[in-house]
Design an enzyme around this catalytic site. Sequence first.
Site, PDB file in Angstrom:
ATOM      1  N   GLU A   1     -10.544  16.628  -3.088  1.00 27.86           N
ATOM      2  CA  GLU A   1      -9.760  17.203  -2.291  1.00 27.86           C
ATOM      3  C   GLU A   1      -9.493  18.874  -3.472  1.00 27.86           C
ATOM      4  OE1 GLU A   1      -7.615  14.417  -0.415  1.00 27.86           O
ATOM      5  OE2 GLU A   1      -8.642  14.172   1.740  1.00 27.86           O
TER       6      GLU A   1
ATOM      7  N   GLU B   1     -13.390  10.068   3.967  1.00 31.37           N
ATOM      8  CA  GLU B   1     -12.773   9.749   4.817  1.00 31.37           C
ATOM      9  C   GLU B   1     -12.466   9.833   5.587  1.00 31.37           C
ATOM     10  OE1 GLU B   1      -8.980  10.578   1.902  1.00 31.37           O
ATOM     11  OE2 GLU B   1     -10.933  10.787  -0.070  1.00 31.37           O
TER      12      GLU B   1
HETATM   13  O1  IFM Z   1      -4.710   8.881  -0.063  1.00 32.33           O
HETATM   14  C1  IFM Z   1      -5.622   9.311   0.082  1.00 32.33           C
HETATM   15  C2  IFM Z   1      -6.666  10.200  -0.764  1.00 32.33           C
HETATM   16  O2  IFM Z   1      -5.849   9.896  -1.763  1.00 32.33           O
HETATM   17  C3  IFM Z   1      -7.024  11.678  -0.153  1.00 32.33           C
HETATM   18  N1  IFM Z   1      -7.552  12.238   1.242  1.00 32.33           N
HETATM   19  C4  IFM Z   1      -6.182  11.285   2.145  1.00 32.33           C
HETATM   20  C5  IFM Z   1      -5.371  10.526   1.945  1.00 32.33           C
HETATM   21  C6  IFM Z   1      -4.756   9.569   3.168  1.00 32.33           C
HETATM   22  O3  IFM Z   1      -3.129  11.041   2.801  1.00 32.33           O
END
Ligand code: IFM
Length: 463
Positions: free
Chosen positions: A166, A357
């Site tokens: 990200e 994710e």
């Molecule tokens: O916990 C975070 C992760 O580190 C990066 N993506 C979003 C998740 C939830 O906020």
Amino acid sequence: MADRSFPDGFLWGVATSAQQIEGGSSQGGRGESIWDRFAATPGRIADGSDARVACDHYHRWREDVGLLKWLGVGAYRFSIAWPRIVPGGRGAINASGLDFYDALVDALLAAGVLPFVTLNHWDLPQPLQDRGGWGARATAEAFVEYAGAVSARLGDRVRHWATHNEPWCIATLGHEQGEHAPGHRDPAEALRVAHHLLLSHGWAVETLRRAAPGAEVGIVLIVVPGWPARPSEADREAVRRFDGALNRWYLDPLFRGRYPADAIADRVRLGHLAGPDLPFVREGDLEAIATPLDFLGVNYYCRAVLRADAAGDPVAVPVTPEQEPTDMGWEVFPQGLHDVLVRLAREYRPAKIYVTENGAAYTDAADATGRIADLRRIEYIDSHLAQAHRAIAAGVPLGGYFAWSLLDNFEWARGYAMRFGLFDVDFATQRRRPRDSAHWYRRVVAAGAVDDLTQQPLLRRIP
Ligand code: IFM
């Protein structure tokens, strides 16, 4: 209900990151990260906590590999703590840091779990920040050295590598909005940061491919679809601006070798750039950034519903969802995952996509027997898997899905109150307990298919 089986070879996984679970922050020769420094600064973390111990995974990793084995997942996405490998940011490599991940990788493989490694999940060594951080082009060189050290050691066994997690969050939350480390509020710096992240990614792809021939190499982006709050031209324009700054600013250079002209014009209008020429881009940079990838990792949590402010810029507005939002305040909008995947496949044609994710923060108390019936998390993941399945049916080359997260952990500026884990963690005792969602996900993984929850008397069946 249509069949919900996923294709053979679909990778079922769970994800974590080093800063969020490891702890052991000054052990084994680990250096300071920008998040250690940020958390030590009063007022930065909502509950005043830090990640010095977190889930104590640094000491309990064998137990955690046991949880993965019990879940039966095919892959585990975790990140390497950069300050554990290069405590000074450049120069000396910390052998004990490499030993830690070497042992973890071997234990995962012995448990039948593929290691899916992310190199930079936000924990920049503080000494690099002291020399300008991601705003300095030299940090991109430092990243490649670090990627070289890790891949030289693990490249014979790790078949999946993501460079950054990200980059939008690092650039914008960390350097424009000041909510994340290092806490800057400088939009011009944020654009430089984004470029150096992308550049270091492009350079590192080559390094990783050399050290791990045949491995899959990619990058992980957060992708947030924008939706107009009202069916007005102004709100649609706000969505365009949002999409340009958050999604296309990364996707276009990676897949088209150029920054989006409309989003550059937006930055010029806002005074973040002096003109349409990006001063930080040097000859050859865009070619390096657009090095073809084996996969694109997509992190999807929710959409953004936007209205235009007086200047026409996007402002996120609260929606009134049928379902309550997650504890993060995020709307539950599963259809967005389908739409994002289809859009990416059509517009950018990545060779493969992984949902790297997806998950939800909810707090559910244990009952008298210790059972944690987190039905909302099950519904969240199930409904998103159903949309991932639809996307595959529509032709999206989706190779796998990683639930965020294996464990409750340090949720950055929100501290420990946000609980994303399939496993509940009691941070006083470090006891891990499977929530109902862990039992449910285990069955989904074993079946290679999602439940149709509407057909199941769910609470009676779990665990
Ligand atoms: O916990 C975070 C992760 O580190 C990066 N993506 C979003 C998740 C939830 O906020």
